[in-house]
Design a protein around this motif. Structure first.
Motif: not given
Length: 347
Positions: A50-57, A73-81
């Motif tokens: 239970t998260y959203t990109p904004d609650t993680l990073t 590899n190569g992913e941006n954290l926000y886009q990955l989540y």
């Protein structure tokens, strides 16, 4: 530890968790399919996150927020989540679906808002992810709800685990377990160090288990043989349905086989028991005993030439062999007769 009516710990079957994570690929129908497939494969529980990109990073593109190696590899954290998260509006519905399927359901929260949300939908226990083990304020907030907790310990030092355990216990919550975890995706069995799992259980006096990101079931089955009470594995319908977690997830057939292997391992471990098993009893007859190997006349002495220790077991036990040597037959004894004390005597 107790989850609902289920006792978790020594002497009880391992509690097996199917981690859905991102394997729903943004489709609630597939998420429900995973719940039912996990039940069919023998899982005791389905777990989500239970998260959203904004609650993680934060949505930031500088180098701090980029992954430079490994599976992502190569992913941006926000886009990955963004790709991986489970929409919150699904989660109550998935919880109800799990109830219909007859399988437990819980989640990993990643901040206080997600805890509050999970409380609203009635989640009955919680998971703390390895990466959040150092988030003491989050752990304290989860523990304050007084519900069972499972905490993964990937990457954690003994001191960090001690701090997390203290945070739970300081909230008056002692209903929790610790999982050994190799926080690599996929992990390799060479670096599991499953003895650490046992040591954690002894050190903190809690049930222990394994959160397993390796391929195959060797780690999970071995963990159960070493006393693990909980096994967690990522679960998907089909690894060909690509998503951030598919490459290290088990499909239903693999998971079902793992569960079968774990249950068989538990039977093999059994209990402390000496003497013949039920299966062995019919083979007792093939042990050795003392037999007459030549015809022996009444009054003739027993010697190493006319009696021997051989199979099967119908005669005197071998331990009496030296005792009966030199004794006298009190009746005629035919070759192939198992020797008995009633047949012999001393002069």
């Amino acid at each position: 530890m107790k989850i609902g009516t289920r006792e978790i710990g020594k002497g009880n079957p391992a509690y097996i968790i199917a981690e859905m994570s991102a394997n729903h690929v943004g489709d609630i129908v597939r998420a429900k399919e995973i719940i039912h497939a996990a039940k069919e494969a023998g899982a005791d529980c389905v777990k989500i996150q239970t998260y959203t990109p904004d609650t993680l990073t934060i949505d930031c593109d500088n180098s701090y927020f980029h992954i430079s190696d490994g599976t992502w590899n190569g992913e941006n954290l926000y886009q990955l989540y963004q790709k991986a998260y489970t929409p919150w509006e699904w989660q109550g519905e998935l919880f109800e679906e799990a109830k219909k399927a007859g399988i437990d359901f819980f989640s990993t929260p990643f901040d206080n808002t997600s805890v509050d949300f999970l409380e609203e939908i009635g989640i009955e226990f919680y998971k703390i992810a390895s990466f959040e083990l150092v988030d003491i304020p989050l752990i304290e907030y989860v523990a304050s709800k007084g519900k069972p907790m499972i905490m993964s310990t990937g990457m954690a030092t003994l001191a960090e685990i001690d701090e997390a355990v203290a945070a739970v216990r300081n909230q008056g919550n002692d209903n929790f377990a610790l999982l050994q975890c190799a926080s690599a995706y996929p992990a390799i069995t060479d670096e599991m160090n499953l003895k650490t799992m046992q040591n954690m259980g002894e050190t903190f006096g809690v049930p222990f288990g394994l959160s397993d990101h390796s391929m195959g079931s060797v780690g999970a089955v071995t963990a159960v043989a070493l006393g693990a009470s909980i096994i967690e594995k990522h679960f998907c319908i089909d690894r060909s349905i690509e998503n951030p977690d598919s490459s290290f997830s088990m499909n239903p057939a693999e998971f079902k086989q793992m569960v079968a292997d774990i249950r068989q391992a538990e039977k093999a471990i059994g209990c402390v028991k000496y003497g013949p098993s039920e299966q062995e009893k019919k083979n007792l007859q093939f042990r050795r005993s003392v037999f007459c190997v030549k015809d022996i006349k009444k009054g003739e002495k027993l010697t190493e030439d006319n009696i021997r220790i051989i199979r099967p077991e119908y005669g005197l036990q071998p331990k009496y062999f030296k005792e009966v040597l030199g004794q006298t037959a009190i009746t005629d004894i035919k070759r192939g007769t198992p020797l008995a004390f009633e047949m012999i005597g001393r002069e």
